[in-house]
Design an enzyme around this catalytic site. Structure first.
Site, PDB file in Angstrom:
ATOM      1  N   ASN A 198      42.666 -12.059 -29.453  1.00  0.00           N
ATOM      2  CA  ASN A 198      43.362 -11.075 -30.288  1.00  0.00           C
ATOM      3  C   ASN A 198      44.024 -11.699 -31.525  1.00  0.00           C
ATOM      4  OD1 ASN A 198      44.989 -12.013 -27.876  1.00  0.00           O
ATOM      5  ND2 ASN A 198      46.663 -11.261 -29.172  1.00  0.00           N
ATOM      6  N   HIS A 209      42.857 -10.225 -25.416  1.00  0.00           N
ATOM      7  CA  HIS A 209      42.970  -8.858 -24.886  1.00  0.00           C
ATOM      8  C   HIS A 209      41.688  -8.497 -24.136  1.00  0.00           C
ATOM      9  CE1 HIS A 209      46.561  -8.461 -27.121  1.00  0.00           C
ATOM     10  NE2 HIS A 209      46.173  -7.670 -28.126  1.00  0.00           N
ATOM     11  N   THR A 238      53.998 -19.114 -41.453  1.00  0.00           N
ATOM     12  CA  THR A 238      54.434 -19.916 -40.293  1.00  0.00           C
ATOM     13  C   THR A 238      54.321 -19.151 -38.975  1.00  0.00           C
ATOM     14  OG1 THR A 238      56.696 -19.159 -40.621  1.00  0.00           O
ATOM     15  CG2 THR A 238      56.070 -21.240 -41.689  1.00  0.00           C
ATOM     16  N   LYS A 261      47.308   4.141 -32.515  1.00  0.00           N
ATOM     17  CA  LYS A 261      46.573   3.274 -33.456  1.00  0.00           C
ATOM     18  C   LYS A 261      45.107   3.186 -33.033  1.00  0.00           C
ATOM     19  CE  LYS A 261      50.384   0.150 -34.732  1.00  0.00           C
ATOM     20  NZ  LYS A 261      50.968  -1.204 -34.508  1.00  0.00           N
ATOM     21  N   CYS A 281      44.386  -5.332 -33.443  1.00  0.00           N
ATOM     22  CA  CYS A 281      43.525  -6.251 -32.690  1.00  0.00           C
ATOM     23  C   CYS A 281      42.732  -5.530 -31.606  1.00  0.00           C
ATOM     24  CB  CYS A 281      44.343  -7.380 -32.078  1.00  0.00           C
ATOM     25  SG  CYS A 281      45.903  -6.868 -31.393  1.00  0.00           S
ATOM     26  N   VAL A 339      49.759 -15.651 -36.463  1.00  0.00           N
ATOM     27  CA  VAL A 339      48.553 -15.254 -37.213  1.00  0.00           C
ATOM     28  C   VAL A 339      48.459 -16.063 -38.509  1.00  0.00           C
ATOM     29  CG1 VAL A 339      47.359 -13.358 -38.377  1.00  0.00           C
ATOM     30  CG2 VAL A 339      48.467 -12.947 -36.171  1.00  0.00           C
TER      31      VAL A 339
HETATM   32  C1  2RA Z   1      49.961  -6.071 -29.644  1.00  0.00           C
HETATM   33  N1  2RA Z   1      48.147  -5.007 -30.840  1.00  0.00           N
HETATM   34  O1  2RA Z   1      49.096  -6.541 -28.908  1.00  0.00           O
HETATM   35  C2  2RA Z   1      49.575  -5.270 -30.864  1.00  0.00           C
HETATM   36  C3  2RA Z   1      49.988  -5.964 -32.138  1.00  0.00           C
HETATM   37  N2  2RA Z   1      49.409  -7.246 -32.262  1.00  0.00           N
HETATM   38  O2  2RA Z   1      51.185  -6.218 -29.464  1.00  0.00           O
END
Ligand code: 2RA
Length: 331
Positions: free
Chosen positions: A309, A236, A11, A207, A129, A14
């Site tokens: 994203n 993004h 739910t 990351k 992402c 994503v």
């Molecule tokens: C963000 N990349 O944009 C991280 C997790 N989705 O918050």
């Protein structure tokens, strides 16, 4: 081959997009099982015109005949339930960061390192992402000109934080107090995604640095990052500076990117053409523009990279991995 699919976190933003992408790409779904926390259990979601009840996730959820489980319910849920699913013979594609840096867990972007899927031990990790959209553009340049160093500066949408981020921006634009972010996101850029670490970087920045090296399989790469939350609802954007080992002319760079799998080049300053969130929204490609030489380096370029994203950055990438699981006859 008709496949039995489970979605954990069904739910969430994503989770719902997993369903949409499975439909869009006509993935051969046989049985479909939807799992969520207690809070959302009992609700229904529609897939291919049929309603499915969302069940509460528990230790016995994977006793059903499930071939592949797509997880996007946060690291804690993955840490607890992905091993249970794996133990039952399910192949897990995990969108959380829980297992990404485990040496026996492939970290995969299908346009970049699909072969790594074959090395799975039951869990395959979906990268962050912001990393996914970058490496889709970087891989062809790395193959042809060998990357020496990457400098990431990201401009990340609030949808990356899920519904909390979207609510803070919506409320902030109405002049109301934010609840989720540490500062007002409306009319601000927050150089703070996830938590700060001892080394002064955020988890999000580390990351990008660590995942880029793993996916491109090159620990000699020099990578640094500044990740920023911006008042944009979805998609993004990233400014990426790349130092290459080999000399090049710009036509080669354009040709390489224009022929790259999963890339759409949008680059004509004379017509104000460059990648925008409004172009990438709802799409699965990675949009690249503002491609230009970095004259401060011997062999450097700058690029502007934009992608959705939630789709390519999460749901679509995971479904593409599931498609390769079938293509490689791994179930
Ligand atoms: C963000 N990349 O944009 C991280 C997790 N989705 O918050």
């Amino acid at each position: 081959k008709k496949t039995n699919i489970a979605i954990v976190g069904a739910t969430g933003m994503v989770g719902r997009t997993f369903l949409k992408v499975l439909e869009d790409r006509d993935f051969p779904v046989n049985n479909l099982y939807l799992f969520s926390s207690k809070k959302s259990a009992g609700s229904t979601l529609t897939f291919k015109g049929k309603e499915y009840i969302v069940e509460e996730l528990n230790e016995n959820s994977f006793d059903k005949d499930i071939d592949i489980a797509l997880f996007s319910a946060g690291g804690q849920v993955s840490l607890k339930y992905a091993p249970i699913a794996k133990q039952k013979g399910v192949i897990v594609v995990d969108n959380s960061s829980a297992f990404r840096m485990d040496k026996d867990v492939p970290l995969v972007v299908p346009e970049v390192n699909p072969e790594d899927i074959k090395k799975h031990n039951g869990i395959i990790a979906n990268p962050n992402c912001s990393t996914i959209q970058a490496v889709v553009a970087l891989k062809p340049l790395h193959d042809k000109f060998k990357i020496k160093r990457i400098v990431y500066s990201t401009y990340q949408a609030v949808s990356g934080s899920g519904i909390n981020g979207i609510n803070d921006l919506e409320e902030g634009l109405r002049g109301n107090e934010n609840k989720f972010y540490p500062h007002q996101i409306a009319n601000n850029c927050l150089p703070h995604i996830d938590v700060f670490l001892e080394n002064g970087y955020t988890k999000e920045e580390m990351k990008m640095i660590n995942e880029t090296m793993k996916i491109l399989n090159d620990c000699s790469l020099k990578v640094t990052a500044t990740t920023v939350r911006v008042p944009v609802f979805n998609c993004h954007s990233e400014s990426v500076n790349v130092e290459l080992e080999k000399p090049f002319d710009m036509k080669e760079i354009f040709d390489t990117l224009e022929n790259a799998d999963g890339v759409v080049v949008v680059d004509d300053p004379s017509l104000n053409k460059y990648p925008l969130a409004s172009i990438a929204n709802g799409k699965d490609e990675v949009f690249v523009g503002r491609i230009r030489r970095d004259f401060s380096l011997e062999n450097g370029i700058n690029m502007w990279i934009v992608a959705d994203n939630i789709r390519k950055g999460a749901a679509t990438n995971a479904v593409q991995i599931a498609e390769y699981i079938l293509k490689y006859n791994l179930i």
